[in-house]
Design a protein around this motif. Sequence first.
Motif, PDB file in Angstrom:
ATOM      1  N   HIS A  73       0.831  -1.207   0.158  1.00  0.00           N
ATOM      2  CA  HIS A  73       0.162  -0.027  -0.226  1.00  0.00           C
ATOM      3  C   HIS A  73       1.021   1.239   0.068  1.00  0.00           C
ATOM      4  O   HIS A  73       0.825   1.983   1.107  1.00  0.00           O
ATOM      5  N   ASP A  74       1.600   1.406  -1.113  1.00  0.00           N
ATOM      6  CA  ASP A  74       2.517   2.770  -1.324  1.00  0.00           C
ATOM      7  C   ASP A  74       2.017   4.006  -1.338  1.00  0.00           C
ATOM      8  O   ASP A  74       1.010   4.209  -1.933  1.00  0.00           O
ATOM      9  N   VAL A  75       2.256   4.832  -0.108  1.00  0.00           N
ATOM     10  CA  VAL A  75       1.853   6.137  -0.184  1.00  0.00           C
ATOM     11  C   VAL A  75       3.120   7.163  -0.193  1.00  0.00           C
ATOM     12  O   VAL A  75       2.965   8.295   0.393  1.00  0.00           O
ATOM     13  N   TRP A  76       4.231   6.616  -0.779  1.00  0.00           N
ATOM     14  CA  TRP A  76       5.533   7.407  -0.539  1.00  0.00           C
ATOM     15  C   TRP A  76       6.221   7.379  -2.093  1.00  0.00           C
ATOM     16  O   TRP A  76       7.389   7.947  -2.101  1.00  0.00           O
ATOM     17  N   ASP A  77       5.694   6.924  -2.900  1.00  0.00           N
ATOM     18  CA  ASP A  77       6.122   7.009  -4.487  1.00  0.00           C
ATOM     19  C   ASP A  77       7.541   6.252  -4.379  1.00  0.00           C
ATOM     20  O   ASP A  77       8.267   6.515  -5.147  1.00  0.00           O
ATOM     21  N   TYR A  78       7.447   4.950  -3.631  1.00  0.00           N
ATOM     22  CA  TYR A  78       8.554   4.150  -3.602  1.00  0.00           C
ATOM     23  C   TYR A  78       8.204   2.965  -4.510  1.00  0.00           C
ATOM     24  O   TYR A  78       8.123   1.857  -4.382  1.00  0.00           O
ATOM     25  N   ASP A  79       8.406   3.442  -6.070  1.00  0.00           N
ATOM     26  CA  ASP A  79       8.191   2.629  -7.177  1.00  0.00           C
ATOM     27  C   ASP A  79       9.525   1.543  -7.084  1.00  0.00           C
ATOM     28  O   ASP A  79      10.405   2.067  -6.335  1.00  0.00           O
ATOM     29  N   VAL A  80       9.156   0.499  -7.682  1.00  0.00           N
ATOM     30  CA  VAL A  80      10.485  -0.454  -7.796  1.00  0.00           C
ATOM     31  C   VAL A  80      10.887   0.270  -9.129  1.00  0.00           C
ATOM     32  O   VAL A  80      10.456   0.030 -10.502  1.00  0.00           O
ATOM     33  N   PRO A  81      12.308   0.847  -9.041  1.00  0.00           N
ATOM     34  CA  PRO A  81      12.415   1.851 -10.172  1.00  0.00           C
ATOM     35  C   PRO A  81      13.766   1.337 -10.943  1.00  0.00           C
ATOM     36  O   PRO A  81      13.999   2.274 -11.862  1.00  0.00           O
ATOM     37  N   ALA A  82      13.970   0.103 -11.248  1.00  0.00           N
ATOM     38  CA  ALA A  82      15.290  -0.426 -11.761  1.00  0.00           C
ATOM     39  C   ALA A  82      14.983  -1.719 -12.388  1.00  0.00           C
ATOM     40  O   ALA A  82      14.335  -2.556 -11.749  1.00  0.00           O
ATOM     41  N   GLN A  83      15.718  -1.931 -13.331  1.00  0.00           N
ATOM     42  CA  GLN A  83      15.583  -3.049 -14.018  1.00  0.00           C
ATOM     43  C   GLN A  83      16.166  -4.231 -12.883  1.00  0.00           C
ATOM     44  O   GLN A  83      17.160  -4.234 -12.369  1.00  0.00           O
ATOM     45  N   TRP A  97      16.598   4.279 -11.569  1.00  0.00           N
ATOM     46  CA  TRP A  97      16.531   3.669 -12.803  1.00  0.00           C
ATOM     47  C   TRP A  97      17.883   3.152 -13.194  1.00  0.00           C
ATOM     48  O   TRP A  97      18.097   2.237 -14.085  1.00  0.00           O
ATOM     49  N   GLY A  98      19.341   3.876 -12.898  1.00  0.00           N
ATOM     50  CA  GLY A  98      20.273   3.262 -13.283  1.00  0.00           C
ATOM     51  C   GLY A  98      20.599   1.729 -12.835  1.00  0.00           C
ATOM     52  O   GLY A  98      21.525   1.233 -13.544  1.00  0.00           O
ATOM     53  N   GLY A  99      20.032   1.201 -11.908  1.00  0.00           N
ATOM     54  CA  GLY A  99      19.895  -0.081 -11.515  1.00  0.00           C
ATOM     55  C   GLY A  99      21.251  -0.314 -10.959  1.00  0.00           C
ATOM     56  O   GLY A  99      22.001   0.391 -10.202  1.00  0.00           O
ATOM     57  N   ALA A 100      21.651  -1.512 -11.101  1.00  0.00           N
ATOM     58  CA  ALA A 100      22.957  -2.236 -10.570  1.00  0.00           C
ATOM     59  C   ALA A 100      23.882  -2.972 -11.455  1.00  0.00           C
ATOM     60  O   ALA A 100      23.337  -3.441 -12.587  1.00  0.00           O
ATOM     61  N   ALA A 101      25.119  -3.305 -11.109  1.00  0.00           N
ATOM     62  CA  ALA A 101      26.098  -3.931 -12.086  1.00  0.00           C
ATOM     63  C   ALA A 101      26.289  -5.255 -11.094  1.00  0.00           C
ATOM     64  O   ALA A 101      26.687  -5.026 -10.095  1.00  0.00           O
ATOM     65  N   PHE A 102      26.540  -6.240 -11.761  1.00  0.00           N
ATOM     66  CA  PHE A 102      26.982  -7.757 -10.706  1.00  0.00           C
ATOM     67  C   PHE A 102      28.344  -8.245 -11.620  1.00  0.00           C
ATOM     68  O   PHE A 102      28.171  -8.451 -12.886  1.00  0.00           O
ATOM     69  N   ILE A 109      26.075  -0.849  -6.829  1.00  0.00           N
ATOM     70  CA  ILE A 109      24.991   0.190  -6.714  1.00  0.00           C
ATOM     71  C   ILE A 109      25.248   1.520  -6.478  1.00  0.00           C
ATOM     72  O   ILE A 109      25.943   1.920  -5.458  1.00  0.00           O
ATOM     73  N   ASN A 110      24.748   2.579  -7.377  1.00  0.00           N
ATOM     74  CA  ASN A 110      24.883   3.913  -7.115  1.00  0.00           C
ATOM     75  C   ASN A 110      23.587   4.490  -6.535  1.00  0.00           C
ATOM     76  O   ASN A 110      22.485   4.054  -6.597  1.00  0.00           O
ATOM     77  N   GLY A 112      21.820   7.743 -13.636  1.00  0.00           N
ATOM     78  CA  GLY A 112      22.436   6.698 -14.398  1.00  0.00           C
ATOM     79  C   GLY A 112      22.898   5.638 -13.594  1.00  0.00           C
ATOM     80  O   GLY A 112      22.847   5.466 -12.283  1.00  0.00           O
ATOM     81  N   GLY A 113      23.621   4.477 -13.873  1.00  0.00           N
ATOM     82  CA  GLY A 113      24.120   3.245 -13.434  1.00  0.00           C
ATOM     83  C   GLY A 113      25.604   2.908 -13.502  1.00  0.00           C
ATOM     84  O   GLY A 113      26.114   3.746 -14.610  1.00  0.00           O
ATOM     85  N   PRO A 114      25.920   1.953 -13.024  1.00  0.00           N
ATOM     86  CA  PRO A 114      27.496   1.359 -12.995  1.00  0.00           C
ATOM     87  C   PRO A 114      27.619   0.336 -14.011  1.00  0.00           C
ATOM     88  O   PRO A 114      26.448  -0.524 -14.595  1.00  0.00           O
ATOM     89  N   ILE A 115      28.672  -0.093 -14.633  1.00  0.00           N
ATOM     90  CA  ILE A 115      29.036  -1.360 -15.151  1.00  0.00           C
ATOM     91  C   ILE A 115      30.218  -1.746 -14.484  1.00  0.00           C
ATOM     92  O   ILE A 115      30.970  -0.983 -14.066  1.00  0.00           O
ATOM     93  N   VAL A 116      30.372  -3.122 -14.681  1.00  0.00           N
ATOM     94  CA  VAL A 116      31.573  -3.682 -14.052  1.00  0.00           C
ATOM     95  C   VAL A 116      32.142  -4.666 -15.213  1.00  0.00           C
ATOM     96  O   VAL A 116      31.494  -5.139 -15.986  1.00  0.00           O
TER      97      VAL A 116
END
Length: 643
Positions: free
Chosen positions: A319-329, A450-455, A464-465, A561-565
Amino acid sequence: MIRFALYLLSGLLLLSLPAVAGEWPHYGGDAGGTRHSAAAEITPSNVDDLQQAWLYSTGDMTAHADDMKHSAFEGTPVLAAGSLVFCSPFNEVIALDPGTGAQKWRYDPKIATGYRPGNQFVCRGVTPWTDETAASGDLCAMRLFMGTVDSRLIALDAATGQPCLGFGMDGEVKIDPGMGLQWPGEFQITSPPAVANGVVVVGSSISDNRRVDAPKGTVRAFDARTGKPVWEFNPIVRGAADHPESWPRGGIAARTGHANVWAPMAADAARGLFFLPTSSPSPDFFGGERAGDNRYANSVVALDAATGKVRWSFQTVHHDVWDYDVPAQPSLVTVMREGKPVDAVAQVTKTGFVFLLDRDTGEPLFEVEERPVPQGGALGEFLSPTQPVPVAPPPLVPQELKAEDAWGLTPWDRAACREKIAGARSEGLFTPPSEQGTIMYPFTGGGANWGGAAFDPATSTLYINTSRAAHLITLIPSENFEAAKAAEPNEEISPQAPTRWAVKRELVLSPLDLPCNPPPWGMLTAVDLSTGTIKWESVLGTVRDLAPVPVPLKWGTPNFGGPIVTAGGVVFIGAAMDDYLRAFDAASGEELWKGRLPAGGQATPMTYEWEGRQYVVIAAGGHARAGTKLGDFVVAFALPRAE
C-alpha cells in the motif's frame, strides 16, 4: 542547481552473460541486466591511461533547440550488426562505426512538433532481436525495437535502419493507453522493450499525482515478427481478481490507474520469463481510494513470456503512499547457496533495500521480515501495519532524519534546517504523509533509481549507486488546492483528484539551497550477494560543477544513471553531477580515474571490444530537470594504441 537535480530523483556460470566476450548486445549488457562485460584490456593498473578515442554529436542542440530544456540524454548504446546503436532523447536511432564514431545511418520517427511529454524527452535504449527463421542477409533478420515518447513501438532493420514493414503498420505499432488522456504527453514509453522467445514487451511512463482514474499501467506483449498483440498484463485488475484481500472494496481497482512499469524489464529466455519492476498505484501520496496491499503494485513480477500469466510476485512495499516505485531493471544473477549455484533476481529499490529472490519461486534468499511501521495516516487513509524488510544486505542509505541530524554550511543554515525538520513528522522510513508535513528519507528519487546495479559473477558482487536527500510531503485539503497552487505556482503541488487530499512535494533544503541532511549526497556501494554484507562504499561525485566556484569538494552528488563492471576489475560510472566518467577499483572501491565530459553524463555507460581495442562509451547530454550542462554528445574512451 542541486534543487532541480534532487527533484528528479525524486567464478560462476551466468546464463545471461553476453554470448561473445567483449560485446554489449543489450541495454543492460545482457537480457538479464547484469551490466557486466567480459572485456578485460582495461585494468586498475592501466585505467589511468584512458583518453578520448572519439566524440560524436547528434546535432540535437541545434535541431531540437527549443525542446532541449525538456530533455534528458539517458541512453545506453548497444553493439548490434557491426554498429554502435543508440537512441537520442527525441527517439532518433543512430548507428555509428564502433572504431571511429562516424555515423553510418540514422532513423527519425518524427515526434510531433510542439509535443510535451510529462516526463521529459527520454529514450534509454533500443533492443536488438535476431529472427532465427529469417535467412542471413534478409532485411530485418536482426531488428531493433524502440518505444517512443509518443507511444509507438517501432521495429527497424539493425543493419540499415529501415523500418521492418511487416511489423505492425509499416514498421510500427501505435500503443493505445486504453482511455482518454488529459494531454498527449501524459503517457509515454521511455525504457527499452524486452524480448524473449519471439515476444516483445513494453511498459509505459505515466505522469503522477494528477488523478485516481489515471491511465493504467498495462504491460503489452506483441509478436516480434508481425507486431500482432499477444497478451496484456494489468497489475491492478489482475491483482483484484487474484487477491481480493489486496483490493477489498468493490470496483476500486477498476478506476485506479498506474502500477506501470516505467523502468527497464529483464528477460530469461531459457525459463520463458519476463521480470517486471512495477510502480505505485495512483495517486502516490494518498491511498484512501485503494485500500489493501495493492498487489501487484510495487513488486517484482515474473510473467510467462508466452501467456502473460503470473508465475510469481514479490511485493517490496505494501500500500505505497510514498512513491517508492520499484525503479530499476531486475538483475538476473547467480549466487552460491550451500555450495551450489542458485539463479536469483537482485532488486535494488528507492528505500535503499536490496531484495535477493529465487528466480524460479520468488522466495527471498535472505530472510525478509514484516516489521511494524509508523501509523496515524491522514483522514481516510488505509495504511499497512507492517512493511517487508530484508535482514540482509543492510540498507544502502540512511532511513531516518531527525532535527539533531540537520546539516548546514553555517550555524544559521543548520539552525534553519533543524527547525524545518523539527516541525514535521519524522519517525523514520514509512512515516505516512500528513497535513502537518512528513519527512521522507530517502526521498522519492532514492536510494537507487533507474540506473540499477552491476553484477560481477566472479566475485558475486553487486555494485549500486545511490542518492541521499529528503522530501517534505504535505497533504492539502482538496478544497484548498487551487489557492495553494496560485500562492506557490513554482512549487510542485498536485491535485490527486478526486481524493480529499492534494499534495505538495518539496526538497528539504537550507536557505543556501543545500540539502539539510548531511553529506555525502551520492555513494557507490559494493555488496557481497553470497553473504549479504557490504564490501565497501565510495563517495560518488564532487560539487565542482554545482558550486558558484569550481571547488571539487568530495561531498557526493545526486546521480542519474548506473554502473557497469568489467572482467578487468573496473567499475565505470558517470551519473554524478560534475560532468565526469569515473573508474573505480572493483575490489577496493578506490577511485582510479576520471575523464572530463563535454556535458552532463546522466546515463549508464557501456563497453565493448572492437578490432582488438576496448572502448568505454557514455552519452553526455545532460539532464534538463537536474540542471546539469546540456549537450548532444556520445563520447568514447580507450587506451592509447600500441603504436
